[in-house]
Design a protein around this motif. Structure first.
Motif, PDB file in Angstrom:
ATOM      1  N   SER A  24       0.828  -1.204   0.000  1.00 53.10           N
ATOM      2  CA  SER A  24       0.000   0.000   0.000  1.00 53.10           C
ATOM      3  C   SER A  24       0.862   1.252   0.000  1.00 53.10           C
ATOM      4  O   SER A  24       0.603   2.208  -0.737  1.00 53.10           O
ATOM      5  CB  SER A  24      -0.929   0.001   1.225  1.00 53.10           C
ATOM      6  N   TYR A  27       2.377   1.880  -3.350  1.00 53.08           N
ATOM      7  CA  TYR A  27       1.349   2.390  -4.255  1.00 53.08           C
ATOM      8  C   TYR A  27       1.054   3.862  -3.979  1.00 53.08           C
ATOM      9  O   TYR A  27       0.995   4.685  -4.907  1.00 53.08           O
ATOM     10  CB  TYR A  27       0.076   1.554  -4.103  1.00 53.08           C
ATOM     11  N   TYR A  28       0.866   4.220  -2.726  1.00 52.33           N
ATOM     12  CA  TYR A  28       0.587   5.610  -2.365  1.00 52.33           C
ATOM     13  C   TYR A  28       1.710   6.537  -2.838  1.00 52.33           C
ATOM     14  O   TYR A  28       1.464   7.600  -3.399  1.00 52.33           O
ATOM     15  CB  TYR A  28       0.442   5.755  -0.850  1.00 52.33           C
ATOM     16  N   LEU A  31       1.807   7.552  -6.486  1.00 54.19           N
ATOM     17  CA  LEU A  31       0.808   8.514  -6.944  1.00 54.19           C
ATOM     18  C   LEU A  31       1.345   9.940  -6.961  1.00 54.19           C
ATOM     19  O   LEU A  31       0.821  10.803  -7.661  1.00 54.19           O
ATOM     20  CB  LEU A  31      -0.439   8.446  -6.050  1.00 54.19           C
ATOM     21  N   HIS A 192      -4.524  12.671  -3.138  1.00 55.52           N
ATOM     22  CA  HIS A 192      -5.130  11.862  -4.195  1.00 55.52           C
ATOM     23  C   HIS A 192      -6.258  11.054  -3.574  1.00 55.52           C
ATOM     24  O   HIS A 192      -6.125  10.539  -2.452  1.00 55.52           O
ATOM     25  CB  HIS A 192      -4.078  10.943  -4.820  1.00 55.52           C
ATOM     26  N   GLN A 193      -7.361  10.932  -4.296  1.00 55.37           N
ATOM     27  CA  GLN A 193      -8.523  10.221  -3.765  1.00 55.37           C
ATOM     28  C   GLN A 193      -8.257   8.741  -3.500  1.00 55.37           C
ATOM     29  O   GLN A 193      -8.985   8.097  -2.746  1.00 55.37           O
ATOM     30  CB  GLN A 193      -9.709  10.356  -4.721  1.00 55.37           C
ATOM     31  N   LYS A 194      -7.207   8.211  -4.085  1.00 53.87           N
ATOM     32  CA  LYS A 194      -6.886   6.796  -3.890  1.00 53.87           C
ATOM     33  C   LYS A 194      -6.006   6.550  -2.663  1.00 53.87           C
ATOM     34  O   LYS A 194      -5.554   5.429  -2.444  1.00 53.87           O
ATOM     35  CB  LYS A 194      -6.204   6.227  -5.131  1.00 53.87           C
ATOM     36  N   SER A 196      -6.545   5.842   0.193  1.00 58.66           N
ATOM     37  CA  SER A 196      -7.192   5.046   1.240  1.00 58.66           C
ATOM     38  C   SER A 196      -7.363   3.599   0.799  1.00 58.66           C
ATOM     39  O   SER A 196      -7.964   2.798   1.488  1.00 58.66           O
ATOM     40  CB  SER A 196      -8.568   5.626   1.586  1.00 58.66           C
ATOM     41  N   ARG A 197      -6.788   3.267  -0.340  1.00 53.56           N
ATOM     42  CA  ARG A 197      -6.908   1.924  -0.888  1.00 53.56           C
ATOM     43  C   ARG A 197      -5.829   1.024  -0.312  1.00 53.56           C
ATOM     44  O   ARG A 197      -4.646   1.313  -0.432  1.00 53.56           O
ATOM     45  CB  ARG A 197      -6.792   1.976  -2.410  1.00 53.56           C
ATOM     46  N   HIS A 199      -3.754  -2.488  -0.211  1.00 58.98           N
ATOM     47  CA  HIS A 199      -3.360  -3.536  -1.161  1.00 58.98           C
ATOM     48  C   HIS A 199      -2.947  -4.823  -0.452  1.00 58.98           C
ATOM     49  O   HIS A 199      -2.349  -4.802   0.613  1.00 58.98           O
ATOM     50  CB  HIS A 199      -2.180  -3.041  -2.023  1.00 58.98           C
TER      51      HIS A 199
END
Length: 214
Positions: A24, A27-28, A31, A192-194, A196-197, A199
Protein backbone atom coordinates in the motif's frame (compact mmCIF):
# COMPACT_ATOMS: atom_id res chain seq x y z
CA UNK A 1 13.45 21.25 -9.94
CA UNK A 2 12.97 17.95 -11.70
CA UNK A 3 15.70 16.61 -13.94
CA UNK A 4 15.38 14.26 -16.89
CA UNK A 5 17.31 11.10 -16.18
CA UNK A 6 17.51 7.58 -17.58
CA UNK A 7 18.82 4.95 -15.26
CA UNK A 8 19.15 6.26 -11.73
CA UNK A 9 20.10 5.09 -8.29
CA UNK A 10 17.26 5.35 -5.76
CA UNK A 11 17.26 7.95 -3.02
CA UNK A 12 14.38 6.23 -1.19
CA UNK A 13 14.18 2.62 0.00
CA UNK A 14 11.29 1.11 1.97
CA UNK A 15 12.91 -1.72 3.95
CA UNK A 16 9.83 -3.43 5.38
CA UNK A 17 8.33 -4.94 7.38
CA UNK A 18 6.86 -7.91 5.54
CA UNK A 19 3.03 -7.99 5.84
CA UNK A 20 3.21 -4.50 7.28
CA UNK A 21 1.64 -2.49 4.47
CA UNK A 22 4.60 -1.98 2.14
CA UNK A 23 2.47 -2.72 -0.93
CA UNK A 24 0.00 0.00 0.00
CA UNK A 25 2.78 2.42 0.88
CA UNK A 26 4.58 1.72 -2.39
CA UNK A 27 1.35 2.39 -4.25
CA UNK A 28 0.59 5.61 -2.36
CA UNK A 29 4.07 6.96 -2.98
CA UNK A 30 3.79 6.16 -6.69
CA UNK A 31 0.81 8.51 -6.94
CA UNK A 32 2.93 11.54 -6.05
CA UNK A 33 4.04 13.43 -9.20
CA UNK A 34 7.55 14.01 -7.80
CA UNK A 35 8.12 10.37 -6.85
CA UNK A 36 8.94 7.44 -9.12
CA UNK A 37 8.51 4.04 -7.48
CA UNK A 38 9.94 1.13 -9.49
CA UNK A 39 7.36 -0.99 -11.28
CA UNK A 40 8.69 -4.22 -9.82
CA UNK A 41 8.10 -3.60 -6.14
CA UNK A 42 10.61 -5.99 -4.53
CA UNK A 43 13.96 -5.71 -6.29
CA UNK A 44 15.95 -7.37 -3.47
CA UNK A 45 19.12 -5.97 -5.02
CA UNK A 46 21.15 -5.65 -1.82
CA UNK A 47 20.64 -9.31 -0.88
CA UNK A 48 23.58 -11.50 -1.86
CA UNK A 49 21.36 -14.56 -2.37
CA UNK A 50 18.97 -12.64 -4.60
CA UNK A 51 19.96 -9.93 -7.12
CA UNK A 52 23.25 -8.45 -5.89
CA UNK A 53 25.27 -10.25 -8.58
CA UNK A 54 23.17 -8.63 -11.32
CA UNK A 55 25.13 -5.44 -10.73
CA UNK A 56 24.50 -1.75 -10.30
CA UNK A 57 23.66 -1.11 -13.95
CA UNK A 58 20.80 -3.62 -13.74
CA UNK A 59 19.59 -1.91 -10.58
CA UNK A 60 19.67 1.57 -12.13
CA UNK A 61 17.52 0.45 -15.06
CA UNK A 62 14.57 0.12 -12.68
CA UNK A 63 14.50 3.88 -12.01
CA UNK A 64 13.76 5.99 -15.07
CA UNK A 65 11.97 9.13 -16.19
CA UNK A 66 11.54 12.49 -14.48
CA UNK A 67 11.36 12.54 -10.69
CA UNK A 68 12.85 14.12 -7.62
CA UNK A 69 12.62 10.87 -5.67
CA UNK A 70 13.28 7.38 -7.03
CA UNK A 71 12.26 4.56 -4.74
CA UNK A 72 11.85 0.85 -4.20
CA UNK A 73 10.30 -1.35 -1.52
CA UNK A 74 11.89 -4.66 -0.47
CA UNK A 75 10.65 -6.12 2.85
CA UNK A 76 13.36 -8.77 2.67
CA UNK A 77 15.86 -6.05 3.57
CA UNK A 78 14.72 -6.51 7.18
CA UNK A 79 15.15 -10.26 7.47
CA UNK A 80 18.40 -10.35 9.43
CA UNK A 81 20.20 -12.69 10.08
CA UNK A 82 18.79 -14.73 7.20
CA UNK A 83 19.96 -11.97 4.87
CA UNK A 84 23.10 -10.44 6.30
CA UNK A 85 25.14 -7.35 5.36
CA UNK A 86 22.25 -5.70 3.52
CA UNK A 87 22.81 -2.23 5.09
CA UNK A 88 26.54 -2.46 4.35
CA UNK A 89 25.93 -3.13 0.67
CA UNK A 90 23.26 -0.44 0.57
CA UNK A 91 25.59 2.13 2.11
CA UNK A 92 28.33 1.26 -0.38
CA UNK A 93 26.04 2.13 -3.31
CA UNK A 94 23.57 4.75 -1.98
CA UNK A 95 25.09 6.22 1.22
CA UNK A 96 22.71 9.21 1.28
CA UNK A 97 19.51 7.22 0.72
CA UNK A 98 16.38 7.96 2.75
CA UNK A 99 15.06 4.82 4.49
CA UNK A 100 11.45 4.11 5.48
CA UNK A 101 10.55 1.34 7.92
CA UNK A 102 6.86 0.60 8.45
CA UNK A 103 6.07 -1.51 11.54
CA UNK A 104 2.99 -3.51 12.47
CA UNK A 105 1.61 -4.90 15.70
CA UNK A 106 3.76 -8.06 16.11
CA UNK A 107 0.88 -10.46 16.77
CA UNK A 108 -1.13 -9.23 13.81
CA UNK A 109 1.97 -9.34 11.63
CA UNK A 110 2.77 -12.93 12.63
CA UNK A 111 -0.79 -14.08 11.92
CA UNK A 112 -0.86 -12.30 8.56
CA UNK A 113 2.52 -13.79 7.62
CA UNK A 114 1.35 -17.27 8.64
CA UNK A 115 -1.91 -16.91 6.71
CA UNK A 116 -0.02 -15.81 3.61
CA UNK A 117 2.19 -18.91 3.67
CA UNK A 118 -0.70 -21.21 4.57
CA UNK A 119 -2.90 -19.83 1.80
CA UNK A 120 -0.08 -20.34 -0.70
CA UNK A 121 0.28 -23.98 0.37
CA UNK A 122 3.76 -23.35 1.76
CA UNK A 123 2.79 -23.98 5.38
CA UNK A 124 0.89 -27.02 6.67
CA UNK A 125 1.65 -26.80 10.38
CA UNK A 126 -0.66 -25.21 12.90
CA UNK A 127 0.45 -21.77 14.03
CA UNK A 128 1.35 -23.09 17.47
CA UNK A 129 3.56 -25.78 15.93
CA UNK A 130 5.16 -23.22 13.62
CA UNK A 131 6.12 -21.11 16.63
CA UNK A 132 7.53 -23.89 18.85
CA UNK A 133 11.10 -22.77 18.13
CA UNK A 134 10.18 -19.13 18.49
CA UNK A 135 13.76 -17.85 18.55
CA UNK A 136 14.38 -19.17 15.03
CA UNK A 137 10.90 -18.87 13.56
CA UNK A 138 10.61 -17.03 10.26
CA UNK A 139 7.38 -15.57 11.62
CA UNK A 140 8.88 -13.98 14.73
CA UNK A 141 12.24 -12.95 13.27
CA UNK A 142 10.62 -10.20 11.20
CA UNK A 143 9.05 -8.76 14.38
CA UNK A 144 12.38 -8.10 16.10
CA UNK A 145 12.13 -4.52 14.94
CA UNK A 146 14.96 -3.01 16.93
CA UNK A 147 17.31 -5.85 15.96
CA UNK A 148 16.49 -5.23 12.32
CA UNK A 149 16.77 -1.45 12.65
CA UNK A 150 20.05 -1.70 14.54
CA UNK A 151 21.74 -3.12 11.45
CA UNK A 152 20.93 0.11 9.59
CA UNK A 153 21.92 2.42 12.43
CA UNK A 154 25.43 1.02 12.11
CA UNK A 155 25.67 2.69 8.70
CA UNK A 156 23.01 5.40 8.40
CA UNK A 157 22.18 8.36 10.68
CA UNK A 158 18.81 8.44 12.42
CA UNK A 159 17.96 11.54 10.41
CA UNK A 160 17.87 9.39 7.26
CA UNK A 161 15.39 6.90 8.70
CA UNK A 162 11.61 7.43 8.88
CA UNK A 163 9.56 5.05 11.02
CA UNK A 164 5.79 4.69 10.81
CA UNK A 165 3.24 1.99 11.59
CA UNK A 166 0.67 0.05 9.62
CA UNK A 167 -1.97 1.53 11.87
CA UNK A 168 -0.81 5.04 10.92
CA UNK A 169 -1.19 4.18 7.27
CA UNK A 170 -4.61 2.57 7.69
CA UNK A 171 -6.21 5.06 10.06
CA UNK A 172 -4.73 8.41 9.03
CA UNK A 173 -3.02 7.90 5.66
CA UNK A 174 -3.05 11.55 4.58
CA UNK A 175 -1.63 12.81 7.88
CA UNK A 176 1.30 10.42 7.95
CA UNK A 177 1.98 10.61 4.23
CA UNK A 178 2.31 14.38 4.63
CA UNK A 179 4.97 13.76 7.28
CA UNK A 180 6.68 11.32 4.96
CA UNK A 181 6.54 13.79 2.07
CA UNK A 182 8.22 16.41 4.28
CA UNK A 183 10.92 13.85 5.17
CA UNK A 184 11.49 13.21 1.45
CA UNK A 185 11.50 16.89 0.54
CA UNK A 186 8.57 16.74 -1.89
CA UNK A 187 5.29 18.66 -2.01
CA UNK A 188 3.50 17.69 1.20
CA UNK A 189 0.19 19.27 0.14
CA UNK A 190 -0.33 16.53 -2.46
CA UNK A 191 -3.62 14.67 -2.14
CA UNK A 192 -5.13 11.86 -4.19
CA UNK A 193 -8.52 10.22 -3.76
CA UNK A 194 -6.89 6.80 -3.89
CA UNK A 195 -4.93 7.41 -0.68
CA UNK A 196 -7.19 5.05 1.24
CA UNK A 197 -6.91 1.92 -0.89
CA UNK A 198 -5.29 -1.01 0.94
CA UNK A 199 -3.36 -3.54 -1.16
CA UNK A 200 -2.79 -7.28 -0.65
CA UNK A 201 -4.87 -7.89 2.47
CA UNK A 202 -4.19 -11.45 3.64
CA UNK A 203 -7.79 -11.89 4.77
CA UNK A 204 -8.82 -11.91 1.11
CA UNK A 205 -6.78 -14.98 0.18
CA UNK A 206 -7.34 -17.61 2.83
CA UNK A 207 -6.99 -21.30 2.17
CA UNK A 208 -9.97 -23.38 3.24
CA UNK A 209 -10.02 -24.09 6.99
CA UNK A 210 -7.08 -21.78 7.66
CA UNK A 211 -8.55 -20.72 10.98
CA UNK A 212 -8.73 -24.35 12.12
CA UNK A 213 -4.94 -24.45 11.99
CA UNK A 214 -4.44 -21.52 14.35
Amino acid sequence: MLKQKTGNLPNLIVIGTQKGGTSSLHYYLSLHPQIYMCREKELDFFIAQRNWERGVEWYKKNFVGEAKIYGESSPNYTDYPRYDQVPKRMHSIVPEVKIVYILRDPIKRIISHYMHWYSAGLENRSLSDALIKIESSRYTRRCLYYTQLEQYLNYFPQSNIFIMTTEDLQNKPQKFLQKLFIFLGVDNSFYHQKLSRIHHKSSQKRRKNVWESL
